[in-house]
Write a protein that holds these residues in place. Structure first.
Motif, PDB file in Angstrom:
ATOM      1  N   TYR A 226       0.799  -1.219   0.000  1.00 57.67           N
ATOM      2  CA  TYR A 226       0.000   0.000   0.000  1.00 57.67           C
ATOM      3  C   TYR A 226       0.839   1.279   0.000  1.00 57.67           C
ATOM      4  O   TYR A 226       0.336   2.335  -0.360  1.00 57.67           O
ATOM      5  N   THR A 227       2.085   1.185   0.421  1.00 55.09           N
ATOM      6  CA  THR A 227       2.975   2.353   0.454  1.00 55.09           C
ATOM      7  C   THR A 227       4.420   1.873   0.447  1.00 55.09           C
ATOM      8  O   THR A 227       4.734   0.865   1.080  1.00 55.09           O
ATOM      9  N   PRO A 228       5.287   2.586  -0.271  1.00 58.02           N
ATOM     10  CA  PRO A 228       6.679   2.139  -0.318  1.00 58.02           C
ATOM     11  C   PRO A 228       7.425   2.313   1.004  1.00 58.02           C
ATOM     12  O   PRO A 228       8.338   1.563   1.301  1.00 58.02           O
ATOM     13  N   ASP A 229       7.026   3.316   1.814  1.00 56.52           N
ATOM     14  CA  ASP A 229       7.707   3.563   3.087  1.00 56.52           C
ATOM     15  C   ASP A 229       6.894   4.541   3.930  1.00 56.52           C
ATOM     16  O   ASP A 229       5.894   5.101   3.481  1.00 56.52           O
ATOM     17  N   LYS A 230       7.367   4.739   5.143  1.00 55.02           N
ATOM     18  CA  LYS A 230       6.664   5.608   6.090  1.00 55.02           C
ATOM     19  C   LYS A 230       6.681   7.074   5.630  1.00 55.02           C
ATOM     20  O   LYS A 230       5.692   7.789   5.792  1.00 55.02           O
ATOM     21  N   GLN A 231       7.770   7.526   5.031  1.00 55.51           N
ATOM     22  CA  GLN A 231       7.875   8.892   4.524  1.00 55.51           C
ATOM     23  C   GLN A 231       6.808   9.158   3.468  1.00 55.51           C
ATOM     24  O   GLN A 231       6.133  10.189   3.507  1.00 55.51           O
ATOM     25  N   THR A 232       6.627   8.214   2.568  1.00 56.46           N
ATOM     26  CA  THR A 232       5.611   8.363   1.523  1.00 56.46           C
ATOM     27  C   THR A 232       4.224   8.404   2.130  1.00 56.46           C
ATOM     28  O   THR A 232       3.361   9.167   1.691  1.00 56.46           O
ATOM     29  N   LEU A 233       4.009   7.620   3.154  1.00 63.67           N
ATOM     30  CA  LEU A 233       2.714   7.603   3.837  1.00 63.67           C
ATOM     31  C   LEU A 233       2.414   8.972   4.446  1.00 63.67           C
ATOM     32  O   LEU A 233       1.320   9.523   4.265  1.00 63.67           O
ATOM     33  N   LEU A 234       3.394   9.554   5.135  1.00 64.34           N
ATOM     34  CA  LEU A 234       3.217  10.885   5.722  1.00 64.34           C
ATOM     35  C   LEU A 234       2.957  11.922   4.633  1.00 64.34           C
ATOM     36  O   LEU A 234       2.015  12.721   4.730  1.00 64.34           O
ATOM     37  N   PHE A 235       3.768  11.900   3.600  1.00 65.75           N
ATOM     38  CA  PHE A 235       3.621  12.844   2.494  1.00 65.75           C
ATOM     39  C   PHE A 235       2.247  12.713   1.835  1.00 65.75           C
ATOM     40  O   PHE A 235       1.573  13.709   1.591  1.00 65.75           O
ATOM     41  N   ASP A 236       1.829  11.481   1.569  1.00 65.53           N
ATOM     42  CA  ASP A 236       0.534  11.261   0.912  1.00 65.53           C
ATOM     43  C   ASP A 236      -0.626  11.768   1.764  1.00 65.53           C
ATOM     44  O   ASP A 236      -1.598  12.318   1.235  1.00 65.53           O
ATOM     45  N   LEU A 237      -0.537  11.590   3.085  1.00 65.99           N
ATOM     46  CA  LEU A 237      -1.588  12.097   3.970  1.00 65.99           C
ATOM     47  C   LEU A 237      -1.663  13.624   3.886  1.00 65.99           C
ATOM     48  O   LEU A 237      -2.751  14.198   3.753  1.00 65.99           O
ATOM     49  N   MET A 238      -0.510  14.273   3.968  1.00 67.38           N
ATOM     50  CA  MET A 238      -0.484  15.737   3.915  1.00 67.38           C
ATOM     51  C   MET A 238      -0.940  16.261   2.557  1.00 67.38           C
ATOM     52  O   MET A 238      -1.726  17.206   2.481  1.00 67.38           O
ATOM     53  N   ARG A 239      -0.440  15.658   1.501  1.00 64.85           N
ATOM     54  CA  ARG A 239      -0.782  16.118   0.152  1.00 64.85           C
ATOM     55  C   ARG A 239      -2.271  15.927  -0.115  1.00 64.85           C
ATOM     56  O   ARG A 239      -2.937  16.839  -0.623  1.00 64.85           O
ATOM     57  N   ALA A 240      -2.813  14.762   0.230  1.00 66.36           N
ATOM     58  CA  ALA A 240      -4.235  14.495  -0.006  1.00 66.36           C
ATOM     59  C   ALA A 240      -5.104  15.512   0.739  1.00 66.36           C
ATOM     60  O   ALA A 240      -6.111  15.993   0.208  1.00 66.36           O
ATOM     61  N   HIS A 241      -4.707  15.843   1.965  1.00 67.21           N
ATOM     62  CA  HIS A 241      -5.457  16.825   2.753  1.00 67.21           C
ATOM     63  C   HIS A 241      -5.479  18.184   2.059  1.00 67.21           C
ATOM     64  O   HIS A 241      -6.539  18.803   1.905  1.00 67.21           O
ATOM     65  N   LEU A 242      -4.318  18.642   1.614  1.00 66.36           N
ATOM     66  CA  LEU A 242      -4.242  19.956   0.975  1.00 66.36           C
ATOM     67  C   LEU A 242      -4.925  19.983  -0.383  1.00 66.36           C
ATOM     68  O   LEU A 242      -5.583  20.969  -0.730  1.00 66.36           O
ATOM     69  N   VAL A 243      -4.797  18.912  -1.126  1.00 69.80           N
ATOM     70  CA  VAL A 243      -5.473  18.844  -2.431  1.00 69.80           C
ATOM     71  C   VAL A 243      -6.985  18.884  -2.235  1.00 69.80           C
ATOM     72  O   VAL A 243      -7.705  19.600  -2.941  1.00 69.80           O
ATOM     73  N   GLU A 244      -7.474  18.151  -1.249  1.00 68.76           N
ATOM     74  CA  GLU A 244      -8.913  18.158  -0.961  1.00 68.76           C
ATOM     75  C   GLU A 244      -9.370  19.542  -0.493  1.00 68.76           C
ATOM     76  O   GLU A 244     -10.416  20.041  -0.918  1.00 68.76           O
ATOM     77  N   LEU A 245      -8.579  20.169   0.359  1.00 70.12           N
ATOM     78  CA  LEU A 245      -8.912  21.512   0.842  1.00 70.12           C
ATOM     79  C   LEU A 245      -8.993  22.507  -0.316  1.00 70.12           C
ATOM     80  O   LEU A 245      -9.955  23.268  -0.430  1.00 70.12           O
ATOM     81  N   LEU A 246      -8.001  22.477  -1.196  1.00 70.36           N
ATOM     82  CA  LEU A 246      -7.992  23.396  -2.338  1.00 70.36           C
ATOM     83  C   LEU A 246      -9.147  23.129  -3.294  1.00 70.36           C
ATOM     84  O   LEU A 246      -9.729  24.062  -3.845  1.00 70.36           O
ATOM     85  N   ALA A 247      -9.492  21.871  -3.478  1.00 73.72           N
ATOM     86  CA  ALA A 247     -10.603  21.526  -4.367  1.00 73.72           C
ATOM     87  C   ALA A 247     -11.945  21.948  -3.768  1.00 73.72           C
ATOM     88  O   ALA A 247     -12.869  22.300  -4.495  1.00 73.72           O
ATOM     89  N   ASP A 248     -12.029  21.940  -2.445  1.00 70.98           N
ATOM     90  CA  ASP A 248     -13.285  22.247  -1.766  1.00 70.98           C
ATOM     91  C   ASP A 248     -13.527  23.750  -1.639  1.00 70.98           C
ATOM     92  O   ASP A 248     -14.660  24.186  -1.480  1.00 70.98           O
ATOM     93  N   TRP A 249     -12.461  24.547  -1.682  1.00 64.43           N
ATOM     94  CA  TRP A 249     -12.587  25.989  -1.480  1.00 64.43           C
ATOM     95  C   TRP A 249     -12.573  26.723  -2.815  1.00 64.43           C
ATOM     96  O   TRP A 249     -11.681  26.539  -3.627  1.00 64.43           O
ATOM     97  N   GLN A 250     -13.544  27.562  -3.007  1.00 62.44           N
ATOM     98  CA  GLN A 250     -13.603  28.436  -4.176  1.00 62.44           C
ATOM     99  C   GLN A 250     -13.754  29.864  -3.686  1.00 62.44           C
ATOM    100  O   GLN A 250     -14.656  30.159  -2.905  1.00 62.44           O
TER     101      GLN A 250
END
Length: 194
Positions: free
Chosen positions: A51-75
């Motif tokens: 599901y993930t290559p390593d713990k660093q990628t997991l942390l990064f993916d969590l942060m990135r997904a959160h910000l991408v969702e936030l930006l998509a939700d805000w107009q």
């Protein structure tokens, strides 16, 4: 090694992310091992690498997904800067109240990102911050706001709004609507002409 019975990518993948998020928020990124995440999910440690290559990628993916969702939700709304600032304030609180762990790791675990991942997250954060700053600049230009430094005001407002996730509890003394209204009143007074 065979996949654990009942384990499915569409079920286990989200469980891995949820377990990692909760553990990172509770114990800190550095203190959480892949083995601990696997134990929380109920899979073998080696299975996490499906599901993930390593713990660093997991942390990064969590942060990135959160910000991408936030930006998509805000107009950014059209209209006057005051209405746009109120919309931003209320949206930020509404969006983040159910994401307190994500808000926590988005700020407290930045130091654990590798340089390239850090640049990506900082870039996404800057896009969001720039949207608020543009509202403040528009208000200053229109003579509606008295803000001597729009960048500083942007960071201060976001920090204040993020703080709600540390203390708000459903069923507490104030409901969500009251919290939004009080925070909007504080933000409005912070930028108001004297």
């Amino acid at each position: 090694m065979a996949r654990k019975q009942g384990s499915h990518a569409d079920i286990t993948g989200p469980k891995v992310r949820q377990a990692a998020l909760a553990l990172f928020a509770r114990h800190g990124f550095a203190a959480v091992s892949m083995r601990r995440i696997a134990s929380e999910v109920g899979v073998q440690a080696g299975a996490l690498y499906l599901y993930t290559p390593d713990k660093q990628t997991l942390l990064f993916d969590l942060m990135r997904a959160h910000l991408v969702e936030l930006l998509a939700d805000w107009q950014v709304p059209d209209g006057c800067a005051t209405a746009a600032l109120e919309a931003f304030t209320r949206h930020h609180i509404r969006f983040h109240l159910d994401r307190s762990d994500l808000v926590f790791i988005a700020y407290m675990e930045l130091r654990n990102l590798e340089p390239e991942n850090f640049r990506v997250i900082e870039g996404l954060r800057k896009i969001y911050e720039d949207q608020l700053e543009s509202i403040l600049k528009r208000g200053v230009a229109a003579g509606d706001f008295a803000v001597p430094d729009t960048k500083l005001a942007t960071l201060a407002i976001i920090a204040m709004l993020n703080g709600v996730t540390t203390w708000f509890r459903e069923g507490g003394r104030l409901d969500r609507g009251a919290v939004e209204g009080i925070y909007w009143d504080m933000v409005r007074k912070a930028v108001a002409l004297e």
